[in-house]
Design an enzyme around this catalytic site. Structure first.
Site, PDB file in Angstrom:
ATOM      1  N   ASP A  41       0.824  -1.213   0.000  1.00 36.52           N
ATOM      2  CA  ASP A  41       0.000   0.000   0.000  1.00 36.52           C
ATOM      3  C   ASP A  41       0.856   1.260   0.000  1.00 36.52           C
ATOM      4  O   ASP A  41       2.029   1.227   0.361  1.00 36.52           O
ATOM      5  CB  ASP A  41      -0.849   0.046   1.282  1.00 36.52           C
ATOM      6  CG  ASP A  41      -2.049  -0.868   1.200  1.00 36.52           C
ATOM      7  OD1 ASP A  41      -2.452  -1.208   0.090  1.00 36.52           O
ATOM      8  OD2 ASP A  41      -2.567  -1.225   2.281  1.00 36.52           O
ATOM      9  N   LYS A  63      -3.479   3.507  -3.214  1.00 31.80           N
ATOM     10  CA  LYS A  63      -3.617   4.943  -3.408  1.00 31.80           C
ATOM     11  C   LYS A  63      -3.719   5.528  -2.013  1.00 31.80           C
ATOM     12  O   LYS A  63      -4.058   4.843  -1.065  1.00 31.80           O
ATOM     13  CB  LYS A  63      -4.887   5.264  -4.188  1.00 31.80           C
ATOM     14  CG  LYS A  63      -4.891   4.669  -5.567  1.00 31.80           C
ATOM     15  CD  LYS A  63      -6.133   5.103  -6.291  1.00 31.80           C
ATOM     16  CE  LYS A  63      -7.345   4.738  -5.497  1.00 31.80           C
ATOM     17  NZ  LYS A  63      -8.572   5.294  -5.969  1.00 31.80           N
ATOM     18  N   MET A 177      -8.181   8.077   9.111  1.00 28.14           N
ATOM     19  CA  MET A 177      -8.662   8.731   7.879  1.00 28.14           C
ATOM     20  C   MET A 177      -9.514   9.953   8.214  1.00 28.14           C
ATOM     21  O   MET A 177     -10.461  10.268   7.485  1.00 28.14           O
ATOM     22  CB  MET A 177      -9.462   7.733   7.015  1.00 28.14           C
ATOM     23  CG  MET A 177      -8.601   6.610   6.474  1.00 28.14           C
ATOM     24  SD  MET A 177      -9.535   5.274   5.714  1.00 28.14           S
ATOM     25  CE  MET A 177      -9.900   4.243   7.134  1.00 28.14           C
TER      26      MET A 177
END
Ligand code: SAH
Length: 261
Positions: A41, A63, A177
């Protein structure tokens, strides 16, 4: 070490930890050294990637903000193809594979295709951030549980989070996140009744060369994140236990609040 735990045609989902290669498990390092191909990742650190032997295939599949299920399906298919080709496959993920790592999709796809897949755990960012800050995520009498929360939403959509269940106090909340949603986190927690002076720790690039932390309070979260985090990977910790360096003060402050309702 088990000599037969990585036969050709099998897959390991491996937790790489938060970035510092010294925070990887010995098992993770051994699996990487034995792999024929490593899929990794974007958040896997360069120091970790440097451990991959030069003859091993390295495939970047991440990404910074993986959004589309189609991309996940492509990754699933790549893993299945590599296993079907008889390779020893490592799927390297930031932190721990079981925390917001999409590991279930990959496990399911691989098992459905008849491939053996196992998981090697890693240190999740919340634990590494707490260690760097010198705090404990739980704190006797103050923080009785730890909540791992994803603050990622589809573009433009509101976060699908039960704010009332988070705002009641007594928890340390780790928002993954959450950088771009810092304002929403702040407003929703306060709307749900959390006090604006609850301690917040913003932790960027945890365990990396650019690691930095900002201790602030809930009602400053949006402003602080915007000015401090830029585009770095960012973990937001919220709760009475996260007052960096002053656990005694935190405890008495929390107790005072409890005493005064
Ligand atoms: N499986 C990972 C989390 C993947 S979700 C784990 O266990 O840590 C990706 C989010 O994790 C990022 O958006 C960020 O919030 C957090 N993150 C991952 N690595 C980080 C780091 N080194 N520093 C700060 N946050 C990080």
């Amino acid at each position: 070490m088990q000599p037969d735990d990585f036969v050709p045609g099998t897959v390991w989902l491996v937790g790489a930890g938060p970035g510092d290669p010294e925070l990887m498990t010995m098992k993770a390092v051994r699996l990487i050294e034995r792999a024929d191909v490593v899929f990794y990742d974007a958040l896997v650190g360069n120091g970790v990637l440097a451990l991959i032997p030069s003859g091993t295939d390295k495939v970047s599949v991440g990404k910074r903000s993986g959004r589309h299920s189609k991309d996940q399906r492509t990754i699933d298919a790549m893993l299945v193809d590599a296993a079907a080709a008889g390779k020893r496959v490592v799927r390297l993920k930031g932190g721990d594979p079981s925390i917001f790592g999409r590991s279930t999709e990959e496990l399911t796809a691989l098992r459905a295709a008849g491939h053996q897949v196992q998981i090697c755990p890693g240190i999740t960012t919340a634990c590494a951030a707490a260690a760097s800050a010198g705090i404990s995520l739980t704190l006797r009498g103050v923080a009785r549980d730890v909540r791992f929360v994803t603050a990622h939403s589809k573009r433009g959509a509101a976060l699908d989070i039960n704010w009332a269940s988070l705002a009641g106090g007594g928890s340390t909340i780790a928002f993954y996140m959450g950088r771009d949603a810092a304002g929403e986190i702040m407003r929703e927690l306060m709307r749900a009744g959390m006090s604006g002076d609850v301690p917040v720790l913003i932790a960027c690039d945890v365990s990396g060369f650019n690691e930095r932390r900002l201790a602030t309070r809930l009602d400053l979260l949006e402003l602080a994140t915007r000015s401090f985090a830029a585009d770095a990977p960012t973990l937001i910790l919220v709760g009475e236990a996260v007052d960096e360096g002053t656990p005694a003060l935190t405890t008495s402050r929390a107790q005072a609040r409890q005493a005064h309702g």
